[in-house]
Design an enzyme around this catalytic site. Structure first.
Site, mmCIF file in Angstrom:
data_model
loop_
_atom_site.group_PDB
_atom_site.id
_atom_site.type_symbol
_atom_site.label_atom_id
_atom_site.label_comp_id
_atom_site.label_asym_id
_atom_site.label_seq_id
_atom_site.Cartn_x
_atom_site.Cartn_y
_atom_site.Cartn_z
ATOM 1 C CB SER A 19 -0.891 0.010 1.239
ATOM 2 O OG SER A 19 -1.511 1.265 1.360
ATOM 3 C CB THR A 66 -7.604 -2.007 0.646
ATOM 4 O OG1 THR A 66 -7.485 -2.210 -0.759
ATOM 5 C CG2 THR A 66 -6.572 -2.855 1.369
ATOM 6 C CE LYS A 70 -11.503 -0.670 -1.488
ATOM 7 N NZ LYS A 70 -11.364 0.192 -2.669
ATOM 8 C CG ASP A 104 -11.990 3.932 -3.441
ATOM 9 O OD1 ASP A 104 -10.868 4.323 -3.046
ATOM 10 O OD2 ASP A 104 -12.454 2.804 -3.173
ATOM 11 N N GLY A 127 -15.942 0.887 -18.415
ATOM 12 C CA GLY A 127 -15.842 -0.120 -17.354
ATOM 13 C C GLY A 127 -17.072 -0.056 -16.459
ATOM 14 N N GLY A 129 -17.072 -2.150 -13.342
ATOM 15 C CA GLY A 129 -16.692 -2.938 -12.169
ATOM 16 C C GLY A 129 -16.798 -2.100 -10.894
ATOM 17 C CB ALA A 131 -12.818 1.350 -10.083
ATOM 18 C CB ILE A 223 -8.822 5.248 -12.245
ATOM 19 C CG1 ILE A 223 -9.167 3.812 -12.626
ATOM 20 C CG2 ILE A 223 -9.999 6.172 -12.495
ATOM 21 C CD1 ILE A 223 -10.137 3.164 -11.636
ATOM 22 C CE1 TYR A 225 -3.075 2.946 -8.083
ATOM 23 C CE2 TYR A 225 -0.685 2.710 -8.113
ATOM 24 C CZ TYR A 225 -1.926 2.308 -7.657
ATOM 25 O OH TYR A 225 -2.014 1.264 -6.785
HETATM 26 P P1 ATR Z 1 -12.216 -2.655 -10.462
HETATM 27 O O1 ATR Z 1 -12.577 -2.989 -9.059
HETATM 28 O O2 ATR Z 1 -10.841 -2.079 -10.634
HETATM 29 O O3 ATR Z 1 -13.257 -1.821 -11.124
HETATM 30 P P2 ATR Z 1 -13.281 -4.992 -11.771
HETATM 31 O O4 ATR Z 1 -14.452 -4.919 -10.848
HETATM 32 O O5 ATR Z 1 -12.639 -6.288 -12.069
HETATM 33 O O6 ATR Z 1 -12.117 -4.054 -11.239
HETATM 34 O O7 ATR Z 1 -13.727 -4.286 -13.148
HETATM 35 C C1 ATR Z 1 -12.896 -4.183 -14.263
HETATM 36 C C2 ATR Z 1 -13.666 -3.526 -15.387
HETATM 37 O O8 ATR Z 1 -12.773 -3.349 -16.496
HETATM 38 C C3 ATR Z 1 -14.811 -4.366 -15.919
HETATM 39 O O9 ATR Z 1 -15.845 -3.479 -16.293
HETATM 40 C C4 ATR Z 1 -14.210 -5.067 -17.133
HETATM 41 O O10 ATR Z 1 -15.139 -5.374 -18.155
HETATM 42 P P3 ATR Z 1 -16.040 -6.726 -18.138
HETATM 43 O O11 ATR Z 1 -17.103 -6.490 -17.121
HETATM 44 O O12 ATR Z 1 -16.589 -6.821 -19.521
HETATM 45 O O13 ATR Z 1 -15.100 -7.851 -17.781
HETATM 46 C C5 ATR Z 1 -13.293 -3.989 -17.638
HETATM 47 N N1 ATR Z 1 -12.171 -4.560 -18.426
HETATM 48 C C6 ATR Z 1 -11.209 -5.387 -17.979
HETATM 49 N N2 ATR Z 1 -10.325 -5.667 -18.969
HETATM 50 C C7 ATR Z 1 -10.772 -5.004 -20.068
HETATM 51 C C8 ATR Z 1 -10.323 -4.896 -21.432
HETATM 52 N N3 ATR Z 1 -9.218 -5.516 -21.827
HETATM 53 N N4 ATR Z 1 -11.040 -4.123 -22.288
HETATM 54 C C9 ATR Z 1 -12.158 -3.483 -21.875
HETATM 55 N N5 ATR Z 1 -12.633 -3.550 -20.614
HETATM 56 C C10 ATR Z 1 -11.953 -4.291 -19.722
#
Ligand code: ATR
EC number: 1.1.1.25
Length: 283
Positions: A19, A66, A70, A104, A127, A129, A131, A223, A225
């Site tokens: 971290s 973390t 969470k 976040d 995305g 997910g 984040a 996002i 870094y």
């Molecule tokens: P985090 O907590 O960092 O958000 P996560 O919950 O695993 O991580 O989410 C990752 C996101 O990035 C997801 O929306 C994923 O898309 P899918 O839901 O279709 O899997 C997206 N992602 C990961 N790799 C990707 C790639 N190569 N191209 C486009 N989107 C990607």
């Protein structure tokens, strides 16, 4: 120096060794000459409840939370900040009220607001997910004109867009496939990439949008870094767009947590300098 009256804050996660938060927060306390120390605690999932109750008994003032705690930590808290409740995840605890927050998403908002306001803007979020979820609810609170959530798996984008709409924070929330991103970006003011595309060691990934599909009034936030300048931000710079580096979200989520625990304005300059040193970033 640790004294008899030093107040303890810290981080719980599993693992916590890598971290960046301990040096960043301890530098902040040093800068303001506050008698606080920030300590990492490696908490196994099966020990989460006893860690939270124990921390309260030990008069610990606050935690960052973390992976993997969470979501699970919420059930041991008395109160949740309304947006943390909507997100369904907590990264900050204030033990004074046993209250959970999610800083976040605010970190991302503050990073973008260094260069532009969000109100009335068209925002694209790549995305869907964890984040993206944290960021999307906070974005909605800033009253943008529209939010478009784009994802490879469109069902996840749809479900997040519906959750944000149902929150009643704003109405104009759309979803689509990441394949369509170029069309959305041409009409957008702000693009936020929450995917891991371009993250070290995959620094030569193909960017989710190319310079030719961006425009010079666009603000582009990645996002990720590490590296500091991702392939997406390089494309943004080539297009004459304004880049917002991932380190800023890391910085401002920490600043928000600091402010929740101490009630004082975080010394963001020294925090950023320490982060850059820890991350070994020259710029
Ligand atoms: P985090 O907590 O960092 O958000 P996560 O919950 O695993 O991580 O989410 C990752 C996101 O990035 C997801 O929306 C994923 O898309 P899918 O839901 O279709 O899997 C997206 N992602 C990961 N790799 C990707 C790639 N190569 N191209 C486009 N989107 C990607």
């Amino acid at each position: 120096m640790i004294s008899g009256s030093t107040k303890i804050v810290g981080l719980i996660g599993h693992p916590v060794e890598h971290s960046f938060s301990p040096p960043m927060h301890n530098a902040a306390f040093g800068e303001l000459e506050m008698d606080y120390a920030y300590i990492p605690f490696n908490v196994y999932p099966e020990n989460l409840k006893s860690a939270i109750l124990g921390a309260k008994s030990l008069n610990i003032k606050g935690f960052n939370v973390t992976i993997p705690h969470k979501i699970n930590v919420m059930k041991y808290l008395d109160k949740l900040d309304p947006i943390a409740e909507l997100i369904g995840a907590v990264n900050t605890i204030d033990f004074k009220e046993m209250k959970g927050y999610n800083t976040d998403g605010i970190g991302c908002i503050r990073a973008i607001e260094e260069v532009t306001s969000i109100k009335d803007k068209n925002v694209v979020v790549a995305g869907a997910g964890g984040a993206s979820r944290a960021i999307s609810f906070y974005l909605a609170r800033e009253n943008p004109q529209s939010i478009a959530i784009l994802n490879r798996n469109m069902n996840k984008a749809k479900s997040l867009a519906e959750d944000v709409k149902n929150s009643k924070l704003m109405d104009n929330v759309n979803f689509d496939s990441t394949d369509k991103i170029a069309g959305y970006v041409s009409d957008a003011d702000i693009l936020i990439d929450t995917t891991p595309v371009g993250m070290s060691p995959h620094i030569n990934d193909e960017a989710i949008v190319k310079a030719e599909d961006m425009h010079s009034d666009l603000v582009v936030n990645d996002i990720v870094y590490n590296p500091n300048e991702t392939v997406l931000l390089s494309e943004a710079i080539n297009a004459g767009a304004t880049p917002v580096y991932g380190i800023k979200m890391l910085l401002y989520q920490g600043a928000e947590s600091f402010e929740i625990w101490t009630g004082k304005k975080a010394p963001v300059e020294v925090m950023e300098k320490t982060l850059r040193k820890t991350l070994d970033l020259s710029r």
